[in-house]
Design an enzyme around this catalytic site. Sequence first.
Site, short mmCIF file in Angstrom:
data_model
loop_
_atom_site.label_atom_id
_atom_site.label_comp_id
_atom_site.label_asym_id
_atom_site.label_seq_id
_atom_site.Cartn_x
_atom_site.Cartn_y
_atom_site.Cartn_z
N HIS A 142 -2.67 -0.99 -3.26
CA HIS A 142 -3.71 -0.15 -3.04
C HIS A 142 -3.54 1.14 -3.79
CE1 HIS A 142 -4.27 -2.07 1.33
NE2 HIS A 142 -4.97 -2.91 0.44
N SER A 162 0.86 -1.18 0.08
CA SER A 162 -0.10 0.19 0.00
C SER A 162 0.90 1.28 0.05
CB SER A 162 -0.92 -0.03 1.29
OG SER A 162 -1.92 0.99 1.14
N THR A 163 0.69 1.87 1.30
CA THR A 163 1.37 3.42 0.99
C THR A 163 3.11 3.00 0.99
OG1 THR A 163 -0.01 4.14 2.63
CG2 THR A 163 1.94 5.43 2.47
N ASP A 219 -4.35 -5.05 6.03
CA ASP A 219 -4.81 -5.97 4.85
C ASP A 219 -3.78 -7.03 4.40
OD1 ASP A 219 -6.48 -6.74 2.53
OD2 ASP A 219 -5.65 -5.17 1.34
N MET A 266 -0.46 1.20 5.04
CA MET A 266 -1.27 1.44 6.53
C MET A 266 -2.13 0.30 6.50
SD MET A 266 -1.95 5.38 6.02
CE MET A 266 -2.97 5.17 4.30
#
Length: 359
Positions: free
Chosen positions: A204, A177-178, A300, A297
Amino acid sequence: MLLVNVLVADDSAFMRKMIASMLSSDPDITVIGTARNGEDTLRGIKKYRPDVVTLDVEMPVMNGLEALKRIMEECPVPVILVSSRTEEGADETLKAMEYGAFDFIPKPSGSISLDIETIKTDLINKVKHAASAAAERPGKPRKARVPDTTILEKEEAKTEDFHTNIHLKTLIAIGVSTGGPKALQKVLPALPKELNAPVLIVQHMPEGFTKSLSSRLNKLSGIRVKEAEDGELLQPGTAYIAPGGSHLRVRKLGASLACELSEDHPVHGHRPSVDVLFESLALLTKHKVIAAILTGMGSDGTKGLIKLKHSVKTLAITESEKTAVVYGMPRAAAEAGVADIVADIDKIAAIIERFTRRG
């Protein structure tokens, strides 16, 4: 609770007001100033000393990319890009991530847009995480709270087991993600061109950005990197990135495996979701899986990884706290006790390659 001061930069007065209003709705965030272009932004940073800056990519006088370069050189501060969903906007956003932007959100499309609340929640979360990451890492590496596993010892312990039943084909799955674009740029180009397994990736990202990400990574990598298409058969030496806005699953199609895309409801706010991908792989009992959870973050991937490890032979790799931009997703997996190897980002490709070899 960390209190966060934010500078909002956008050439549109309407957008400045909208973004400031979104951020100010959170009691822990204060908008301490606004800027209309890149030069104003630099002056505002030096004047207000914000904890985080939101930065429009397309601005007059000095655009967002030029401003970002100057910010990182002269007055480093976490920057959240506010990006248009156009192809050009997506390309510029990914360039900005390479220049040092913390993360991005798609530009809200108007005050009555149905996605405003989603973007508002996403923006607030990313601003808070950016401020927290900067507070934890003031220019020097953090001391890991979850100790890194000794990679060689773990590899030696797991190699014999993972290579048992060499007739099982290997699948590689990555959730991120991030900080993902930079992390993937460390991993995918380092994989060998002759990689004897397909790679499934959930990053993401909102709709409109994953195609540009795939194209940029394809140019840098020896393996083929592309945006996944519904129904296409998996091929070794190819990485398939879930399109923004669609879940990616893998399903049997005769004797082969194929990508399956859907617009089912988001899982824990994510579509695509790492859990959805991992849970689909848990049904493929004639395969073994190398699953990696990188920076991001939230949590998940952990739930899906637990199911995966209960169902098929799985080697689970998580990125170390030392190199993760946000140690959320990897931490969740490590603390759940399902990580076999914890490694710095620049070592992960070599580990994947080693465990992908047969015999």
